[in-house]
Design an enzyme around this catalytic site. Structure first.
Site, PDB file in Angstrom:
ATOM      1  N   GLU A 120      34.259  13.422  54.089  1.00 27.19           N
ATOM      2  CA  GLU A 120      32.843  13.918  54.617  1.00 27.19           C
ATOM      3  C   GLU A 120      32.391  13.222  55.806  1.00 27.19           C
ATOM      4  O   GLU A 120      32.601  12.013  56.079  1.00 27.19           O
ATOM      5  CB  GLU A 120      31.906  13.733  53.393  1.00 27.19           C
ATOM      6  N   HIS A 132      29.688  10.134  41.368  1.00 26.99           N
ATOM      7  CA  HIS A 132      29.879   9.103  42.390  1.00 26.99           C
ATOM      8  C   HIS A 132      30.463   7.961  41.672  1.00 26.99           C
ATOM      9  O   HIS A 132      29.913   7.367  40.477  1.00 26.99           O
ATOM     10  CB  HIS A 132      28.408   8.521  43.033  1.00 26.99           C
ATOM     11  N   ARG A 153      27.768  21.475  54.335  1.00 28.98           N
ATOM     12  CA  ARG A 153      26.991  20.642  53.582  1.00 28.98           C
ATOM     13  C   ARG A 153      25.420  20.701  53.682  1.00 28.98           C
ATOM     14  O   ARG A 153      24.424  19.904  52.992  1.00 28.98           O
ATOM     15  CB  ARG A 153      27.175  18.863  53.521  1.00 28.98           C
ATOM     16  N   HIS A 207      30.548   8.941  56.513  1.00 27.14           N
ATOM     17  CA  HIS A 207      29.239   8.583  57.017  1.00 27.14           C
ATOM     18  C   HIS A 207      29.125   8.114  58.355  1.00 27.14           C
ATOM     19  O   HIS A 207      28.414   7.449  58.917  1.00 27.14           O
ATOM     20  CB  HIS A 207      28.728   7.427  56.139  1.00 27.14           C
ATOM     21  N   ARG A 238      33.438  11.325  44.022  1.00 29.09           N
ATOM     22  CA  ARG A 238      33.565  10.776  45.289  1.00 29.09           C
ATOM     23  C   ARG A 238      33.785   9.190  45.227  1.00 29.09           C
ATOM     24  O   ARG A 238      33.117   8.661  44.281  1.00 29.09           O
ATOM     25  CB  ARG A 238      32.190  11.043  46.001  1.00 29.09           C
ATOM     26  N   GLU A 240      25.256  17.244  56.064  1.00 32.16           N
ATOM     27  CA  GLU A 240      24.085  17.109  55.124  1.00 32.16           C
ATOM     28  C   GLU A 240      22.945  16.638  56.206  1.00 32.16           C
ATOM     29  O   GLU A 240      21.584  16.863  55.533  1.00 32.16           O
ATOM     30  CB  GLU A 240      24.244  15.902  54.320  1.00 32.16           C
ATOM     31  N   ASP A 300      33.298   9.910  51.699  1.00 35.14           N
ATOM     32  CA  ASP A 300      32.296   9.936  52.865  1.00 35.14           C
ATOM     33  C   ASP A 300      32.285   8.907  53.779  1.00 35.14           C
ATOM     34  O   ASP A 300      32.309   7.629  53.522  1.00 35.14           O
ATOM     35  CB  ASP A 300      30.895   9.882  52.069  1.00 35.14           C
ATOM     36  N   TRP A 335      24.955   4.512  61.019  1.00 30.11           N
ATOM     37  CA  TRP A 335      24.830   4.220  59.850  1.00 30.11           C
ATOM     38  C   TRP A 335      25.573   5.375  58.315  1.00 30.11           C
ATOM     39  O   TRP A 335      25.605   6.243  58.498  1.00 30.11           O
ATOM     40  CB  TRP A 335      23.377   4.212  59.082  1.00 30.11           C
ATOM     41  N   TYR A 375      28.333   0.861  53.226  1.00 24.05           N
ATOM     42  CA  TYR A 375      27.746   2.328  52.928  1.00 24.05           C
ATOM     43  C   TYR A 375      28.263   2.587  51.411  1.00 24.05           C
ATOM     44  O   TYR A 375      29.444   2.748  51.137  1.00 24.05           O
ATOM     45  CB  TYR A 375      27.979   3.286  53.937  1.00 24.05           C
ATOM     46  N   GLU A 409      26.922  18.215  45.040  1.00 22.95           N
ATOM     47  CA  GLU A 409      26.962  16.912  44.842  1.00 22.95           C
ATOM     48  C   GLU A 409      26.022  16.572  43.802  1.00 22.95           C
ATOM     49  O   GLU A 409      24.957  17.220  43.736  1.00 22.95           O
ATOM     50  CB  GLU A 409      26.498  16.117  46.051  1.00 22.95           C
ATOM     51  N   HIS A 452      24.733  18.890  49.926  1.00 23.18           N
ATOM     52  CA  HIS A 452      24.383  17.525  49.697  1.00 23.18           C
ATOM     53  C   HIS A 452      23.379  17.523  48.404  1.00 23.18           C
ATOM     54  O   HIS A 452      22.604  18.430  48.115  1.00 23.18           O
ATOM     55  CB  HIS A 452      23.322  17.238  50.986  1.00 23.18           C
TER      56      HIS A 452
HETATM   57  O1  LIG Z   1      26.712  11.994  50.922  1.00 23.69           O
HETATM   58  C1  LIG Z   1      25.442  11.582  50.322  1.00 23.69           C
HETATM   59  O2  LIG Z   1      25.107  11.675  49.776  1.00 23.69           O
HETATM   60  C2  LIG Z   1      25.042  10.338  51.443  1.00 23.69           C
HETATM   61  O3  LIG Z   1      25.400  10.727  52.657  1.00 23.69           O
HETATM   62  C3  LIG Z   1      23.538  10.321  51.293  1.00 23.69           C
HETATM   63  O4  LIG Z   1      23.009  11.340  51.468  1.00 23.69           O
HETATM   64  C4  LIG Z   1      23.152   9.409  52.380  1.00 23.69           C
HETATM   65  O5  LIG Z   1      23.161   8.103  52.117  1.00 23.69           O
HETATM   66  C5  LIG Z   1      21.597   9.577  52.642  1.00 23.69           C
HETATM   67  O6  LIG Z   1      20.762   9.960  51.613  1.00 23.69           O
HETATM   68 MG   LIG Z   2      27.011  12.052  52.958  1.00 28.59          MG
END
Ligand SMILES: O=C(O)[C@@H](O)[C@H](O)[C@H](O)CO
Ligand SMILES: [Mg+2]
Length: 403
Positions: A237, A123, A284, A213, A148, A263, A211, A403, A160, A340, A313
């Protein structure tokens, strides 16, 4: 055969909350499973201790498939994140036990290694594009082959995936849900700039991920995918909420940027249409939220028919027990894509001693019998549960958004 004599739910919070199921058999063998559902932990803990544990006592721990079917079909009320996370906790613990009894690491029980190790992605996040790239360069220097990228959006107070300055990014961040503000227009301007700068700084070889999100409409996601094509992202993602599986057809019609989704999925039924219609490239769904190793293998087998690869995930809201299980799964499955990796804090790592290791951008689960991870219960007892929520997100006019 090992008969289950005890199963206990252990709740601990070494920096963040984790729910762990520990199963003990009559021969003294124990197994651990992760049952953490971020922001709704105690629902799974109660589901396990009140409704699942009484059904486990006296069963043959070797009958993993039968116990899975018993808990899935036997509940009558099928699927859902709470049920499937509870089943996953049991399933992981049973694979751990089977491996220990056999004297083999779990990946050997799953067919053996299909590769030397699992590529993981790091990350990189920062308030500005420059800060994000600085972090990305540092992660690349640690050996990561995939990174990422998330950066702040000019004009928005928080974004985010971006930590507050001086803090570590942690998805669940407050005793009541914190609120952030979202503007699709502002966001769609900054992401292509981030990717242009990152490709320039990092060169052609590093895989770059992002991501979204769940925040865009399908047509907006199509535009983002198209705008990013020159920088060859590894994936974008969760471009749009995936309850609407059909929405991905529209994204596909507009871009060749690969798509990763799932995820928040908890069963094969959540991803069936996405996979069968080839609307996604990476699935994921993860072991802890999608029914354990047993069910994720089924999802991977379906995905393999359609050349969809795994991209599980692995944020810090999944415990080291899930990380270990994911690496055994990832090492064995033929259609592995990427895993990840968001490193846990030292406190978490101490509570969950583990055999898995990182080297040169790749991770390996180790060769200890079972999953190669345990919980130090004495240490765990020192970290009391603290309610924590994921944030919510609103548009600038106050409308509640994804979110
Ligand atoms: O791809 C990710 O790691 C994120 O989407 C987190 O899993 C999310 O913030 C909820 O834990
Ligand atoms: Mg994610």
């Amino acid at each position: 055969m090992p008969i289950i004599t005890d199963a206990r739910v252990i709740i601990t919070s070494p920096g963040r909350n984790f729910v762990t199921l520990k199963i003990t058999c009559d021969d003294g063998t124990t197994g651990v499973g992760d049952a953490t559902l971020n922001g709704r932990e105690l629902a799974v803990a109660a589901y396990l201790s009140e409704h699942v544990v009484p059904c486990l006592i006296g069963r043959d721990a070797h009958r993993i498939e039968d116990i899975w079917q018993y808990l899935y079909k036997g509940a009558y009320w099928r699927r859902g994140p709470v049920t499937m996370t509870a089943i996953a906790g049991v399933d992981m613990a049973l694979w751990d036990i089977k491996g220990k009894v056999a004297g083999l690491p779990v990946y050997q029980l799953l067919g053996g290694a299909s590769r030397e190790a699992c590529m993981v992605y790091a990350h990189a996040n920062g308030t500005t594009i420059e800060d994000t790239i600085k972090v990305a360069l540092a992660e690349r220097d640690k050996g990561y082959k995939a990174i990422r990228l998330q950066c702040g959006v000019p004009g928005l107070a928080s974004t985010y995936g971006v930590a507050k300055p001086g803090q570590r990014y942690e998805p669940a961040d407050a005793a009541l849900p914190s609120e952030s503000v979202w503007s699709t227009e502002k966001y769609l301007r900054v992401v292509p700039e981030l990717f242009a700068a990152a490709r320039e700084a990092l060169g052609p070889d590093v895989h770059l991920l992002h991501d979204v999100h769940h925040r865009l409409t399908p047509i907006e996601a199509g535009r983002l995918g198209k705008d990013l094509e020159p920088y060859r992202p590894f994936w974008i993602e969760d471009p749009t909420p995936a309850e609407d599986q059909e929405a991905f057809r529209l994204i596909r019609e507009h871009t060749t940027t690969p798509i990763a989704v799932g995820e928040v999925f908890n069963s094969i039924w959540d991803c069936k249409a996405l996979i069968e219609n080839r609307w996604i490239d990476y699935i994921r769904a993860t072991i802890v939220h999608a029914g354990g190793i047993t069910h994720l293998r089924r999802i991977a087998a379906l995905a393999e028919l359609y050349q969809v690869r795994t991209g599980c995930h692995g944020a810090t809201d999944l415990s080291p027990v899930t990380m270990a299980a994911a690496l055994h799964f990832g090492l064995s499955v033929p259609n592995f894509g990427v895993q990840e990796h968001m490193p846990h804090t030292d406190e978490t790592d101490a509570v969950f001693p583990h055999e898995y290791r990182f080297e040169d951008g790749m991770m390996h689960p180790g060769d200890a019998p079972g999953l190669g991870v345990d919980i130090d219960e004495a240490l765990a007892a020192g970290y009391e549960y603290r309610r924590a929520y994921l944030p919510v997100n609103r548009l600038e006019d106050g409308t509640l958004w994804n979110w």
